[in-house]
Scaffold this active site. Structure first.
Site, short mmCIF file in Angstrom:
data_model
loop_
_atom_site.label_atom_id
_atom_site.label_comp_id
_atom_site.label_asym_id
_atom_site.label_seq_id
_atom_site.Cartn_x
_atom_site.Cartn_y
_atom_site.Cartn_z
N GLY A 197 9.09 3.83 -0.12
CA GLY A 197 9.58 5.05 0.18
C GLY A 197 9.96 5.03 1.93
CE1 TYR A 198 7.33 7.51 5.85
CE2 TYR A 198 6.65 6.69 3.43
CZ TYR A 198 6.76 8.22 4.92
OH TYR A 198 6.32 9.80 4.30
CG HIS B 74 5.69 -5.60 -4.68
ND1 HIS B 74 4.47 -5.78 -4.01
CD2 HIS B 74 6.44 -4.26 -3.77
CE1 HIS B 74 4.51 -4.38 -3.76
NE2 HIS B 74 5.40 -3.74 -3.37
CG ASN C 168 6.09 0.95 -5.57
OD1 ASN C 168 6.63 2.38 -5.25
ND2 ASN C 168 4.46 1.46 -5.85
N GLY D 242 1.12 -0.99 0.10
CA GLY D 242 -0.04 0.34 -0.02
C GLY D 242 0.71 1.45 -0.10
N GLY E 225 2.40 5.34 1.16
CA GLY E 225 1.98 5.99 2.02
C GLY E 225 2.78 5.65 3.27
CD GLU F 4 3.15 -8.57 -6.14
OE1 GLU F 4 3.29 -7.64 -6.03
OE2 GLU F 4 3.45 -9.40 -4.52
CB CYS G 249 5.20 -3.98 0.63
SG CYS G 249 5.44 -1.83 -0.49
CG LEU G 250 1.51 -0.27 4.36
CD1 LEU G 250 2.40 1.18 5.12
CD2 LEU G 250 -0.03 0.46 3.88
#
Length: 361
Positions: A290-291, A331, A288, A219, A221, A333, A246-247
């Protein structure tokens, strides 16, 4: 028709307009993938961002019905060196220009994307605006410097209601923080009985679905902007096997007492090498984000680092020392990218089977 890309640091690029005529503001980021632009532009993790592709020619195989990662793209703009007006592929249904006009997304081509990428690498991600050449740069720059980027991206991209994707295998509750369809596809391939639930689902609501396993999706942010998800993870941890991507990986870390921080320019591409510490095996991965999870915050938790990025040493994988739970920052997938790490879905299902057999979570 000409168009401008203006950055908050005062840099101005003049290029060729394609797609919608809409003026948009967003965080300007870059992706180094050489293929897979359709999956990139439809990845919900890019919600609110203006995406620059470093590969010079984009759109040469057009847009087709099969390669979307979500039905509605959430990007705020697309920046390319050159876009193709006449794609050549038997699956092509639209050009990128036609598709962006349909979805009201502005694009700009013909600028020096290498220079733009160097600026982002040097200064970090910047706010930017795609606008017409008649817009006054000083006014745009002032507006950009004072602009507050949204913090509700997960709410924007997540499903609003739960829905099933039936199968006859293990029941997996997939928490949608901005899920790529590739994750659902991989679970469906393994005959999982999947129930996709919204980002603000509670632990009680998840457990009422009687899952065999829980998956935390990718996700957009800052993970700290989704506190209700952290509470949910704390409520299910140790009760049901868990796998995060990821998130989902970052939220899992926060739920276990670790910390996260914003990266200078993030990891976005399909060629990031990741090392598994227990075996020394290296996978080339699609990323992908940014944190990142702060490594020095992990020592006081029940977490163990399982994978690291070879480019910069950042944390790429975690597992819980007591509960059946593991996560990765990349990722598995793919879509787009290599499928080196695809076996993590099988590892998750094997963990579910083992826990069912032994009755230990």
């Amino acid at each position: 028709m000409k168009r401008q890309l203006i950055l908050e640091d005062g840099t101005i690029f003049i290029g060729e307009a394609f797609g919608s005529d809409k003026e948009n503001v967003g965080e300007v980021v870059f992706n180094t993938g050489m293929t897979g632009y359709q999956e990139i532009l439809s990845d919900p993790s890019y919600c609110g961002q203006i995406v620059t592709l470093t590969y010079p020619l984009i759109g040469n195989y057009g847009i087709n019905r099969d390669d979307f990662e979500t039905i509605t793209p959430f990007i705020n703009g697309f920046v390319v060196k050159e876009f193709c007006d006449f794609p050549s592929n038997w699956r092509c249904e639209y050009t990128i220009d036609e598709y962006f006009k349909m979805k009201n997304i502005p694009g700009i081509a013909g600028i020096d994307t290498r220079k733009l990428t160097r600026i982002i690498r040097m200064h970090g991600t910047l706010k930017g605006a795609i606008c017409g050449v008649d817009a006054h740069p000083d006014e745009i720059i002032t507006r950009l410097k004072g602009a507050e980027l949204p913090t509700n991206q997960v709410e924007v991209v997540s499903t609003k209601t739960a829905y099933p994707s039936p199968g006859r295998g293990h029941r997996v509750v997939l928490v949608d923080f901005g899920m790529k369809h590739g994750i659902l596809r991989e679970l469906n391939k393994r005959n999982c009985d999947v129930i996709v639930v919204p980002h603000d689902v509670t632990a009680e609501e998840v457990l009422q679905l009687n899952p065999d396993g829980i998956m935390l999706s990718n996700g957009p942010g800052d993970p700290k902007d989704v506190p209700q998800a952290i509470e949910m993870i704390q409520g299910v941890l140790g009760k049901v096997p868990l796998f995060g991507i990821c998130l989902g990986h970052q939220l899992f870390a926060l739920a276990c007492g670790a910390d996260t921080e914003k990266m200078k320019f993030g990891h976005r591409g399909s060629n990031h090498p990741v090392k598994e510490l227990s075996t020394g095996k290296v996978d080339i991965t699609s990323q992908n984000h940014g944190y990142t999870v702060k490594e020095d915050s992990i020592s006081q938790t029940e977490l163990e680092v399982t994978h690291v990025a070879l480019n910069d040493g950042t944390v790429e994988g975690l597992k819980h020392k007591q509960a059946s739970a593991f996560t990765v920052q990349y990722h598995p997938e793919a879509s787009p990218g290599p499928e080196d790490a695809n076996g993590l879905f099988d590892q998750f299902l094997n963990m579910i089977e083992l826990n069912k057999k032994e009755g230990v979570l």
